[in-house]
Design a protein around this motif. Sequence first.
Motif, PDB file in Angstrom:
ATOM      1  N   ASP A 166       0.687  -1.131   0.091  1.00 45.90           N
ATOM      2  CA  ASP A 166       0.037   0.031   0.056  1.00 45.90           C
ATOM      3  C   ASP A 166       0.909   1.193   0.052  1.00 45.90           C
ATOM      4  O   ASP A 166       0.305   2.369   0.226  1.00 45.90           O
ATOM      5  CB  ASP A 166      -0.896   0.070   1.191  1.00 45.90           C
ATOM      6  N   ALA A 167       2.214   1.063  -0.258  1.00 48.09           N
ATOM      7  CA  ALA A 167       2.914   2.385   0.041  1.00 48.09           C
ATOM      8  C   ALA A 167       2.728   3.324  -1.275  1.00 48.09           C
ATOM      9  O   ALA A 167       2.562   2.863  -2.182  1.00 48.09           O
ATOM     10  CB  ALA A 167       4.298   1.819  -0.176  1.00 48.09           C
ATOM     11  N   PRO A 168       2.651   4.704  -0.869  1.00 50.06           N
ATOM     12  CA  PRO A 168       2.495   5.683  -1.901  1.00 50.06           C
ATOM     13  C   PRO A 168       3.514   5.957  -2.463  1.00 50.06           C
ATOM     14  O   PRO A 168       3.655   7.190  -3.148  1.00 50.06           O
ATOM     15  CB  PRO A 168       2.090   6.901  -0.889  1.00 50.06           C
ATOM     16  N   CYS A 169       4.387   5.004  -2.904  1.00 53.32           N
ATOM     17  CA  CYS A 169       5.676   5.401  -3.605  1.00 53.32           C
ATOM     18  C   CYS A 169       6.138   3.901  -4.221  1.00 53.32           C
ATOM     19  O   CYS A 169       5.578   2.862  -3.693  1.00 53.32           O
ATOM     20  CB  CYS A 169       7.074   5.653  -2.827  1.00 53.32           C
ATOM     21  N   SER A 170       6.977   3.921  -5.406  1.00 51.11           N
ATOM     22  CA  SER A 170       7.412   2.780  -6.192  1.00 51.11           C
ATOM     23  C   SER A 170       8.546   2.246  -5.495  1.00 51.11           C
ATOM     24  O   SER A 170       9.280   2.747  -4.823  1.00 51.11           O
ATOM     25  CB  SER A 170       7.618   3.297  -7.397  1.00 51.11           C
ATOM     26  N   GLN A 171       8.539   0.711  -5.729  1.00 48.78           N
ATOM     27  CA  GLN A 171       9.598  -0.203  -5.413  1.00 48.78           C
ATOM     28  C   GLN A 171       9.957   0.018  -4.049  1.00 48.78           C
ATOM     29  O   GLN A 171      11.240   0.331  -3.463  1.00 48.78           O
ATOM     30  CB  GLN A 171      10.793   0.269  -6.193  1.00 48.78           C
ATOM     31  N   PRO A 172       8.901  -0.084  -2.834  1.00 46.06           N
ATOM     32  CA  PRO A 172       9.145   0.222  -1.393  1.00 46.06           C
ATOM     33  C   PRO A 172      10.214  -0.987  -0.978  1.00 46.06           C
ATOM     34  O   PRO A 172      10.097  -2.167  -1.419  1.00 46.06           O
ATOM     35  CB  PRO A 172       8.016   0.064  -0.762  1.00 46.06           C
ATOM     36  N   ARG A 173      11.145  -0.690  -0.203  1.00 47.55           N
ATOM     37  CA  ARG A 173      12.238  -1.671   0.501  1.00 47.55           C
ATOM     38  C   ARG A 173      12.032  -1.811   1.728  1.00 47.55           C
ATOM     39  O   ARG A 173      11.594  -0.476   2.388  1.00 47.55           O
ATOM     40  CB  ARG A 173      13.713  -1.111   0.018  1.00 47.55           C
ATOM     41  N   LEU A 174      12.164  -2.769   2.622  1.00 45.19           N
ATOM     42  CA  LEU A 174      12.033  -2.879   4.173  1.00 45.19           C
ATOM     43  C   LEU A 174      13.377  -3.195   4.745  1.00 45.19           C
ATOM     44  O   LEU A 174      14.042  -4.158   4.393  1.00 45.19           O
ATOM     45  CB  LEU A 174      11.085  -4.025   3.997  1.00 45.19           C
ATOM     46  N   ALA A 175      13.498  -2.911   5.981  1.00 45.76           N
ATOM     47  CA  ALA A 175      14.302  -3.516   6.857  1.00 45.76           C
ATOM     48  C   ALA A 175      13.504  -3.674   8.344  1.00 45.76           C
ATOM     49  O   ALA A 175      12.665  -3.034   8.677  1.00 45.76           O
ATOM     50  CB  ALA A 175      15.515  -2.566   7.382  1.00 45.76           C
ATOM     51  N   SER A 176      14.015  -5.044   8.856  1.00 44.29           N
ATOM     52  CA  SER A 176      13.156  -5.528   9.990  1.00 44.29           C
ATOM     53  C   SER A 176      14.324  -5.466  11.154  1.00 44.29           C
ATOM     54  O   SER A 176      15.362  -6.086  10.921  1.00 44.29           O
ATOM     55  CB  SER A 176      12.528  -6.701   9.790  1.00 44.29           C
ATOM     56  N   GLN A 185      15.198  -8.087  -1.049  1.00 44.16           N
ATOM     57  CA  GLN A 185      16.330  -7.127  -0.681  1.00 44.16           C
ATOM     58  C   GLN A 185      15.907  -6.811   0.679  1.00 44.16           C
ATOM     59  O   GLN A 185      16.453  -5.794   1.385  1.00 44.16           O
ATOM     60  CB  GLN A 185      16.055  -5.933  -1.606  1.00 44.16           C
ATOM     61  N   THR A 186      14.855  -7.250   1.206  1.00 46.11           N
ATOM     62  CA  THR A 186      14.693  -6.932   2.816  1.00 46.11           C
ATOM     63  C   THR A 186      15.791  -7.186   3.699  1.00 46.11           C
ATOM     64  O   THR A 186      16.809  -8.123   3.536  1.00 46.11           O
ATOM     65  CB  THR A 186      13.320  -7.975   3.294  1.00 46.11           C
ATOM     66  N   VAL A 187      16.183  -6.226   4.560  1.00 36.97           N
ATOM     67  CA  VAL A 187      17.232  -6.324   5.379  1.00 36.97           C
ATOM     68  C   VAL A 187      16.658  -6.688   6.705  1.00 36.97           C
ATOM     69  O   VAL A 187      15.998  -6.127   7.360  1.00 36.97           O
ATOM     70  CB  VAL A 187      17.775  -4.943   5.338  1.00 36.97           C
ATOM     71  N   LEU A 188      17.485  -7.626   7.391  1.00 36.93           N
ATOM     72  CA  LEU A 188      17.321  -8.157   8.660  1.00 36.93           C
ATOM     73  C   LEU A 188      18.262  -7.652   9.541  1.00 36.93           C
ATOM     74  O   LEU A 188      19.408  -8.074   9.365  1.00 36.93           O
ATOM     75  CB  LEU A 188      16.997  -9.809   8.619  1.00 36.93           C
ATOM     76  N   THR A 189      17.992  -6.862  10.448  1.00 35.76           N
ATOM     77  CA  THR A 189      19.013  -6.184  11.152  1.00 35.76           C
ATOM     78  C   THR A 189      18.640  -5.967  12.632  1.00 35.76           C
ATOM     79  O   THR A 189      17.578  -6.659  13.148  1.00 35.76           O
ATOM     80  CB  THR A 189      19.270  -4.880  10.556  1.00 35.76           C
TER      81      THR A 189
END
Length: 575
Positions: free
Chosen positions: A476-486, A501-505
């Motif tokens: 649902d992000a209002p931007c393109s190609q969202p990335r996530l870190a958890s 590409q999700t970053v586990l940190t």
Amino acid sequence: MAATLPRTANSASGYLTGLLDYGETRHRYAVILLTVLALLAFLPGFSQVPPVDREEPRFAQAAKQMIETGNYVDIRFQDTERYAKPIGIYWLQVAVVKTAEAVGLPRARIRIWLYRLPSLFAAIGVVLMTYWSALAFVGRRPAVLAGAMMACCVMLSVEARLAKTDAVLLLTTTIALGALARVYLAQRESPGAVTKTSLTLLFWTAIAVGTLVKGPIIWLFAGLPAIVLSIADRNARWLLALRPLVGLAWCALIALPWFIAIVRQSGFLFLSESIVGDLLSRTVTGKDGNWRPPGFHFLLFWIMFWPGAPLAAVAAPQLWQMRGAADVRFLLAWIIPAWIVFEIALTKQPHYVLPLFPAFAIAIAVAIERRALSTSRWLQNATVGWFLLPLGVFIASVVFIAYAGRSVGYLSWPIAAFATTIGAFAWWLYTNREIEQALVKAIAAALLVSIAFHGLVLPALAYVSPSPEIARYLRDAPCSQPRLASAGYQEPSLVFLAGTQTVLTDGRGAAEFLRDGGCRYVAVESRQLRNFTQYAENAGIRYESVGRVERLNLARVRRATILVFRAPMQGDRAP
């Protein structure tokens, strides 16, 4: 000619026994009946349950990365090699997902049920191949019962719904042992008889595919019976009917190219991790904290092989007395040596002995057909399990739905209660020596248990698992190609759903992830929140709150509170 099973006066009029009568009439009717039964047992909840941490999403994610990279030789979860298992299951999953994409299914790569389809098809194949294998031992009617026991088997019902290797391995071992049984029994009846080429080809193809799916373990399941029977009979010449030199060459032709390719790409890292790091370590150490004492598989068997398990107890004494018969000897050689090996091995998981379950189902069918069930009241009391397990599922569904705080599973209660009633009826029938009817009722109870538990209780995981909710923020992000870190919450299902590409940190890493701005999100578990906010404040990193996720982390069996933040969009102000 197989002996005719005893019928009670009212069995023909019973609807369930009538279905068995239908399956007995013709081979194709038996196949249709078992296929429908398997679909009824395996489909409930198949597509509704989210990725089950931790192994399932690791397999699915590795297959997804193959599609993303176009590298169908190497196996990786993000940047980490996954060399414990060979390539077979990943190729099957890739084939299904790419087919779904080709026909236009949206977001096919993150639909976990697509990755489960190889397991579903394999589980249906197991039911049919158990029936086919049983035909070498018994008539069509008890063979149908053997297949039906596998269709409603608790452990197979679980594996049919998981994107892992075990259902496919079970299919290959059932095919291989079914073919081996036919060769052995034919050679015992007529030594030196020529074996059909199709039978030997089936055996060696199953061995080769099983090797590609889960490595050398299939050689243990097929090799131990062959060795034990050769020793017991003091004659190994029957193995020549398998045409071993041609068969080994055929196996090499199928399996060796990938093994050569992965060794060329990874050096000997694959062999080191798969043989030393996985296979041998499971034998001599409690790998991944899965050490269990001897007897673990025996204790769990009474649940995992339900509803067939109670009859296994009743059949065992008489089958042991019949061990001189070639067919019974083969079944015992299929079960006992491998069972001992897995009880001795230090690492134990419930599915390790699953390839032995078809032999149990066939052995029970043999005992029913030959009226070789024990009359010991003590052993017959095992059939109370037909009543107790549905009762346990009913109680567990009440507790789980109440704990999860969802109303979606309430319908499971009356279904589980009905299953409990039928299970109690099956128990009562058996105590009155209505053996076939009792087993049919127990199978019906197992089918209802599967519908209640898998179809209504487990889909509640979609509402209690954190990963689908976190991934929804990205969709649902209002931007393109969202990335996530958890930070803190690091389950593989999140990587599968949110992207490779999700970053586990940790909290500090999550704050640094937001420093560059853009379409970036972080999911911060409550235990990492202070670390995150303090570091962001000290470093002048801006962020804004997006939402809060409060769910159950079932992999760790605890509640998880996760806050979702994002880098500020253009024009946003710092918090």
